[in-house]
Design a protein around this motif. Structure first.
Motif, mmCIF file in Angstrom:
data_model
loop_
_atom_site.group_PDB
_atom_site.id
_atom_site.type_symbol
_atom_site.label_atom_id
_atom_site.label_comp_id
_atom_site.label_asym_id
_atom_site.label_seq_id
_atom_site.Cartn_x
_atom_site.Cartn_y
_atom_site.Cartn_z
ATOM 1 N N ALA A 1 -36.597 35.419 12.227
ATOM 2 C CA ALA A 1 -35.792 36.642 12.248
ATOM 3 C C ALA A 1 -34.349 36.314 12.610
ATOM 4 O O ALA A 1 -33.420 37.003 12.181
ATOM 5 N N THR A 2 -34.165 35.258 13.387
ATOM 6 C CA THR A 2 -32.811 34.814 13.716
ATOM 7 C C THR A 2 -32.053 34.484 12.429
ATOM 8 O O THR A 2 -30.904 34.907 12.240
ATOM 9 N N TYR B 1 -35.348 42.679 28.759
ATOM 10 C CA TYR B 1 -34.742 41.358 28.664
ATOM 11 C C TYR B 1 -33.658 41.228 29.748
ATOM 12 O O TYR B 1 -33.213 42.235 30.295
ATOM 13 N N ALA C 1 -30.718 36.578 20.030
ATOM 14 C CA ALA C 1 -30.480 36.427 18.586
ATOM 15 C C ALA C 1 -29.772 37.637 17.979
ATOM 16 O O ALA C 1 -29.029 37.494 17.006
ATOM 17 N N HIS D 1 -42.749 35.949 14.795
ATOM 18 C CA HIS D 1 -43.104 35.023 15.877
ATOM 19 C C HIS D 1 -44.478 35.428 16.421
ATOM 20 O O HIS D 1 -44.821 36.614 16.405
ATOM 21 N N PHE E 1 -33.224 40.293 22.693
ATOM 22 C CA PHE E 1 -33.210 38.843 22.667
ATOM 23 C C PHE E 1 -31.823 38.396 22.175
ATOM 24 O O PHE E 1 -31.192 39.100 21.374
HETATM 25 C C1 LIG Z 1 -38.090 37.809 18.575
HETATM 26 C C2 LIG Z 1 -36.798 38.503 18.382
HETATM 27 C C3 LIG Z 1 -35.766 37.986 17.586
HETATM 28 C C4 LIG Z 1 -35.825 36.623 16.981
HETATM 29 O O1 LIG Z 1 -36.949 36.420 16.250
HETATM 30 P P1 LIG Z 1 -37.314 34.947 15.731
HETATM 31 O O2 LIG Z 1 -38.254 35.236 14.600
HETATM 32 O O3 LIG Z 1 -37.990 34.276 16.882
HETATM 33 O O4 LIG Z 1 -36.094 34.271 15.308
HETATM 34 C C5 LIG Z 1 -34.634 38.746 17.387
HETATM 35 N N1 LIG Z 1 -34.491 39.939 17.971
HETATM 36 C C6 LIG Z 1 -35.439 40.459 18.778
HETATM 37 C C7 LIG Z 1 -35.233 41.802 19.379
HETATM 38 C C8 LIG Z 1 -36.611 39.740 19.025
HETATM 39 O O5 LIG Z 1 -37.526 40.233 19.851
#
Ligand SMILES: *Cc1c(COP(=O)(O)O)cnc(C)c1O
Length: 386
Positions: free
Chosen positions: A54-55, A330, A82, A185, A80
């Motif tokens: 998702a990043t 978080y 990202a 994830h 998070f």
């Molecule tokens: C898990 C998460 C991400 C990143 O996801 P990945 O697939 O690990 O890169 C981004 N934003 C939020 C809110 C998340 O919980």
């Protein structure tokens, strides 16, 4: 240890991955578009672009919307890292809009205030990234209305929220946004190991994200600067990345999609049970908006610290000592040293900081047994009554 989240893998999921391993394509094969179609159809979006996380999807989404140096992107501080880093990758500046303490989603009222102020200083954001905290949708109708007035684009960070609904709409349908991003994830609702997906109804954005996902290379003669030199020919027409998802991952995701509704329903059963078991404790239960259906990625309580003697840290440590993998979602993103070095100071988002000082995420995943849930509640009850 009872973890705070974990994947749910069936024999059918394993078989789906094994089939790919025995097939001709481990990557760039048919499983990726099949998974993309399944998610797009489920959500009612026209286009879906899978990626290796998702990043990566958030980065592609920002790039497709033209985010670059000199631009401003706003997100929620309770997320998070990202959700903010995607803007920094593009050379943009990031800003934070404080949350509504009830949902812990970006507050549409505070967003309106911040926009009015930014307009007067000529510092309006190009993109706003609301995060659907714990799986419950942000107030997208209000945020969308503001985007019409102030001219920003919207990326929904729905990493927690696949399988959820907002009003009558399915999250991911992009009714109130340009792009929606999901994460796969293993702690999230469905998994591909690592993986993400961006959904959109805009053909141009979809095409741009597909191009940048794979090096900026096209094989479509219509996009080339001249006629192909021959059948082998491809052209790099932008600076892209290798953000592709493999076929093993996509096959796992496609198989998991069949149980998505079941997964979310099970999480809701567990949440209702927590609500009941915790109703007499000095904690604030997660708020559920009556018109939305959460993906229920997280079950985060807040301690009523003025009613108990124990501190948040003591409660947290007591639970960990009882082998319960509680977590805290978080830390306000701007409190991270990397962001502090960019000039962000404590006090920027008081509601987010209050949330951080009170919250604890309890275990929430489909395989959580009721006996384990009872164990969690008993340990919490004991920890609070120190
Ligand atoms: C898990 C998460 C991400 C990143 O996801 P990945 O697939 O690990 O890169 C981004 N934003 C939020 C809110 C998340 O919980």
């Amino acid at each position: 240890m009872i973890p705070y989240g974990r994947q749910d893998i069936s024999e059918a999921d394993i078989q789906a991955v094994v089939e790919v391993l025995r097939s001709d394509f481990l990557t760039q094969g048919p499983a990726v578009p099949a998974f993309e179609d399944a998610v797009a159809n489920y959500c009612g979006a026209k286009f879906a672009i899978a990626a290796n996380s998702a990043t990566s999807s958030l980065h592609l989404a920002c790039l497709a919307l033209g985010v670059g140096k000199g631009d401003i992107v706003w997100t929620s501080p309770i997320t998070f890292v990202a959700s903010a880093n995607c803007a920094l990758y593009c050379g943009a500046e990031v800003g934070f809009v404080d949350v509504d303490l009830r949902t812990c989603n970006m507050s549409a009222d505070l967003l309106a205030e911040k926009l009015a102020e930014a307009e007067s200083k000529n510092e309006l954001p190009k993109v706003v990234i609301p995060v659907h905290m714990g799986g419950q949708s942000s107030d997208m109708a209000a945020i969308h209305a503001l985007s019409q007035r102030y001219g920003f684009k919207i990326i929904e960070d729905a990493s927690h929220a696949i399988g959820g609904r907002y009003g009558s709409g399915i999250i991911g349908g992009c009714r109130y946004s340009d792009i929606t991003v999901f994460s796969f994830h293993p702690v999230k609702i469905i998994t591909t190991g690592e993986g993400g997906m961006a959904l959109t109804n805009d053909e141009h954005l979809a095409k741009r994200m597909r191009l940048l996902r794979s090096h900026g290379i096209t094989r479509d003669p219509a996009d080339m600067t001249h006629e192909p030199d021959g059948p082998w020919y491809y052209q790099q027409i932008a600076l892209g990345f290798n953000y592709r998802m493999t076929d093993m991952q996509a096959a796992l995701g496609l198989s998991q999609m069949q149980r998505l509704d079941e997964f979310v329903a099970r999480r809701h059963v567990l949440a209702k049970r927590y609500d009941l078991l915790l109703s007499d404790l000095q904690v604030t239960l997660p708020y559920q908006h009556p018109e939305s259906y959460s993906g229920m990625h997280l079950y985060a309580i807040r301690l009523n610290l003025n009613e108990i003697r124990a501190t948040q840290r003591e409660v947290f440590e007591a639970l960990r000592a009882a082998d319960i993998g509680v977590n805290l979602h978080y830390i306000p993103v701007y409190a991270q040293p990397y962001f502090a070095a960019l000039g962000f100071k404590a006090g920027l988002c008081p509601e987010a900081e209050r949330y951080y000082s009170e919250a604890i995420s309890l275990p929430m995943y489909t395989g959580l047994q009721e006996s384990q849930q009872d164990q969690v509640v008993a340990a919490l009850r004991k920890a609070i009554s120190i």
